[in-house]
Write a protein that holds these residues in place. Sequence first.
Motif, PDB file in Angstrom:
ATOM      1  N   GLN A 204       1.278  -1.419   0.232  1.00 25.47           N
ATOM      2  CA  GLN A 204      -0.108   0.071  -0.093  1.00 25.47           C
ATOM      3  C   GLN A 204       1.062   1.089  -0.070  1.00 25.47           C
ATOM      4  OE1 GLN A 204      -3.302  -0.143  -0.131  1.00 25.47           O
ATOM      5  NE2 GLN A 204      -3.810   1.622   0.480  1.00 25.47           N
ATOM      6  N   ALA A 205       1.778   1.176   0.654  1.00 19.87           N
ATOM      7  CA  ALA A 205       2.647   1.641   1.185  1.00 19.87           C
ATOM      8  C   ALA A 205       3.133   2.553  -0.187  1.00 19.87           C
ATOM      9  CB  ALA A 205       4.062   2.266   1.892  1.00 19.87           C
ATOM     10  N   ILE A 206       3.960   1.537  -0.602  1.00 21.90           N
ATOM     11  CA  ILE A 206       4.393   1.945  -2.598  1.00 21.90           C
ATOM     12  C   ILE A 206       3.491   2.429  -3.394  1.00 21.90           C
ATOM     13  CG2 ILE A 206       6.468   0.468  -1.548  1.00 21.90           C
ATOM     14  CD1 ILE A 206       5.491  -1.267  -4.464  1.00 21.90           C
ATOM     15  N   LYS A 207       2.621   2.074  -3.518  1.00 24.10           N
ATOM     16  CA  LYS A 207       0.866   3.070  -4.442  1.00 24.10           C
ATOM     17  C   LYS A 207       1.410   4.445  -3.946  1.00 24.10           C
ATOM     18  CE  LYS A 207      -1.184  -0.836  -4.430  1.00 24.10           C
ATOM     19  NZ  LYS A 207      -2.620  -1.807  -4.166  1.00 24.10           N
ATOM     20  N   ASP A 208       0.694   4.706  -2.690  1.00 19.08           N
ATOM     21  CA  ASP A 208       0.879   6.235  -1.899  1.00 19.08           C
ATOM     22  C   ASP A 208       1.896   7.043  -2.141  1.00 19.08           C
ATOM     23  OD1 ASP A 208      -2.124   5.696  -0.861  1.00 19.08           O
ATOM     24  OD2 ASP A 208      -0.952   4.800   1.340  1.00 19.08           O
ATOM     25  N   ALA A 209       3.459   6.402  -2.014  1.00 16.09           N
ATOM     26  CA  ALA A 209       4.125   7.037  -1.957  1.00 16.09           C
ATOM     27  C   ALA A 209       4.382   7.713  -3.347  1.00 16.09           C
ATOM     28  CB  ALA A 209       5.700   6.362  -1.266  1.00 16.09           C
ATOM     29  N   THR A 210       4.955   6.767  -4.144  1.00 10.69           N
ATOM     30  CA  THR A 210       4.034   6.685  -5.793  1.00 10.69           C
ATOM     31  C   THR A 210       3.464   8.083  -6.227  1.00 10.69           C
ATOM     32  OG1 THR A 210       5.508   4.502  -6.089  1.00 10.69           O
ATOM     33  CG2 THR A 210       4.388   5.387  -7.637  1.00 10.69           C
ATOM     34  N   MET A 211       2.014   7.410  -5.976  1.00 13.49           N
ATOM     35  CA  MET A 211       1.549   8.759  -6.449  1.00 13.49           C
ATOM     36  C   MET A 211       1.343  10.598  -6.055  1.00 13.49           C
ATOM     37  SD  MET A 211      -2.355   7.164  -6.592  1.00 13.49           S
ATOM     38  CE  MET A 211      -2.221   5.741  -5.504  1.00 13.49           C
ATOM     39  N   ALA A 212       2.275   9.978  -5.071  1.00 16.03           N
ATOM     40  CA  ALA A 212       2.835  11.860  -4.161  1.00 16.03           C
ATOM     41  C   ALA A 212       4.119  12.493  -5.392  1.00 16.03           C
ATOM     42  CB  ALA A 212       2.868  10.972  -2.347  1.00 16.03           C
ATOM     43  N   GLU A 213       4.773  10.870  -5.181  1.00 14.13           N
ATOM     44  CA  GLU A 213       6.354  11.769  -5.773  1.00 14.13           C
ATOM     45  C   GLU A 213       5.662  12.159  -7.368  1.00 14.13           C
ATOM     46  OE1 GLU A 213      10.019   9.935  -6.504  1.00 14.13           O
ATOM     47  OE2 GLU A 213       9.204   8.802  -7.869  1.00 14.13           O
ATOM     48  N   SER A 214       3.978  11.459  -8.083  1.00 14.50           N
ATOM     49  CA  SER A 214       4.170  11.964  -9.296  1.00 14.50           C
ATOM     50  C   SER A 214       3.830  13.453  -8.999  1.00 14.50           C
ATOM     51  CB  SER A 214       2.948  10.862  -9.742  1.00 14.50           C
ATOM     52  OG  SER A 214       3.690   9.523  -9.844  1.00 14.50           O
ATOM     53  N   ILE A 215       2.496  12.945  -8.466  1.00 16.96           N
ATOM     54  CA  ILE A 215       1.433  14.115  -8.328  1.00 16.96           C
ATOM     55  C   ILE A 215       3.055  15.769  -7.758  1.00 16.96           C
ATOM     56  CG2 ILE A 215       0.571  16.402  -6.561  1.00 16.96           C
ATOM     57  CD1 ILE A 215      -1.491  13.109  -5.688  1.00 16.96           C
ATOM     58  N   LEU A 216       4.077  15.666  -6.483  1.00 13.75           N
ATOM     59  CA  LEU A 216       4.762  16.985  -6.761  1.00 13.75           C
ATOM     60  C   LEU A 216       5.701  16.872  -8.320  1.00 13.75           C
ATOM     61  CD1 LEU A 216       6.174  15.634  -3.211  1.00 13.75           C
ATOM     62  CD2 LEU A 216       5.088  17.453  -3.536  1.00 13.75           C
ATOM     63  N   LYS A 217       5.853  15.891  -8.623  1.00 16.08           N
ATOM     64  CA  LYS A 217       5.874  16.414 -10.290  1.00 16.08           C
ATOM     65  C   LYS A 217       5.930  16.632 -10.881  1.00 16.08           C
ATOM     66  CE  LYS A 217      10.333  12.082  -9.717  1.00 16.08           C
ATOM     67  NZ  LYS A 217      10.549  10.729 -10.924  1.00 16.08           N
ATOM     68  N   ASN A 218       4.808  16.514 -10.918  1.00 18.65           N
ATOM     69  CA  ASN A 218       3.578  17.239 -12.763  1.00 18.65           C
ATOM     70  C   ASN A 218       2.954  18.808 -11.659  1.00 18.65           C
ATOM     71  OD1 ASN A 218       4.062  15.160 -14.794  1.00 18.65           O
ATOM     72  ND2 ASN A 218       3.743  14.285 -12.426  1.00 18.65           N
ATOM     73  N   ILE A 219       3.013  19.041 -10.639  1.00 19.79           N
ATOM     74  CA  ILE A 219       1.963  20.569  -9.897  1.00 19.79           C
ATOM     75  C   ILE A 219       3.168  21.254 -10.058  1.00 19.79           C
ATOM     76  CG2 ILE A 219       3.373  20.592  -7.775  1.00 19.79           C
ATOM     77  CD1 ILE A 219       1.090  20.919  -6.186  1.00 19.79           C
ATOM     78  N   GLN A 220       2.291  22.381 -10.928  1.00 16.39           N
ATOM     79  CA  GLN A 220       2.276  23.895 -11.416  1.00 16.39           C
ATOM     80  C   GLN A 220       2.448  24.994 -10.597  1.00 16.39           C
ATOM     81  OE1 GLN A 220       2.208  24.259 -16.018  1.00 16.39           O
ATOM     82  NE2 GLN A 220       2.325  22.053 -15.947  1.00 16.39           N
ATOM     83  N   SER A 221       2.690  25.455 -10.371  1.00 13.22           N
ATOM     84  CA  SER A 221       2.500  26.927  -8.767  1.00 13.22           C
ATOM     85  C   SER A 221       1.011  27.954 -10.029  1.00 13.22           C
ATOM     86  CB  SER A 221       3.598  27.739  -9.540  1.00 13.22           C
ATOM     87  OG  SER A 221       3.007  29.347  -8.731  1.00 13.22           O
ATOM     88  N   GLY A 222       0.364  28.168  -9.462  1.00 14.60           N
ATOM     89  CA  GLY A 222      -1.282  28.588  -9.905  1.00 14.60           C
ATOM     90  C   GLY A 222      -2.266  27.936 -10.107  1.00 14.60           C
ATOM     91  N   LYS A 223      -1.636  26.617 -10.377  1.00 18.73           N
ATOM     92  CA  LYS A 223      -2.587  25.276 -11.059  1.00 18.73           C
ATOM     93  C   LYS A 223      -2.979  24.943 -10.229  1.00 18.73           C
ATOM     94  CE  LYS A 223      -1.129  26.166 -16.302  1.00 18.73           C
ATOM     95  NZ  LYS A 223      -0.621  24.797 -16.765  1.00 18.73           N
TER      96      LYS A 223
END
Length: 290
Positions: A204-223
């Motif tokens: 479960q943790a590798i799913k959660d950690a991977t989804m977290a990392e994916s979001i952080l890699k693709n987040i953009q300021s103001g969006k």
Amino acid sequence: MKNIFSILLLMLFCSLNAQDFKAYQFYDKKGKEISTKKLVKELADYDIVFFGENHNNSINHWLQLKVTEALYEKKSGRIILGAEMFERDNQEQLNKYLNGTFDAKTLKDSARLWNNFSTDYQPLVDFAKAKKLPFIATNVPRRYASQTSKEGIESLNRLPEKDKTYIAKLPIKVTLETPGYPEMKKMMGDHAEEMKVMNFISAQAIKDATMAESILKNIQSGKTFIHYNGNYHSKEFGGIYWYIKQKSPNLKMAVISVFESEDPEPNIPEKEYIPTDFNLILPADMTKTY
């Protein structure tokens, strides 16, 4: 005249006894009803929104779509979409569908789509396609979660470097301090072997950690990044939320949690209710899609 009076009396009686059936109701963290208009207005101020779901509830999926459409308008298109239901190594196929290179059949044949994709997730992907929005495949490929459950999280260290790019950077911290994980341990019972329990939680943790990392890699300021995931992955501010908080504590994140209520209104359930920022209450007897 007598007939008119009788009709008016009947109408009054019916109005007093009519049942107001509702398919859903949103509440804030203080237990106050919140309209979808106000919900969208508040969500627009967040960097990340986790929209939890019960995978087999069509009203849940419909609300994800409608809230996304409204948030798109509110933010003048400045949103990013992402979902648990797509795995990192299928991002290329998803991108080809979004840019029109693949049709729906080719996407289905080339990517590992969930069985309810066409009814529950394709409307979201098609919205992203129509509005030229990014849609991020955030989850770890399921084969690595399965491997972790069987062989332990340390087994991931033996993977080729290319395979590791589809997983959050190793080592991944696994701790029972994460909300929801102690509950998973309890579900397995007191007689389960400690190693098997931790392997299960680590999967479960590798799913959660991977989804977290994916979001952080693709987040953009103001969006606003809106992420669709099973309720368990963000309930009680655990799962994906917890892993992002460890890396970027200053990001403003909102969790929409989902609960079922026996009350037809539906009102806040009396049991097992731990609210987050926003809470979607659905009737327990709502028809399930599978």
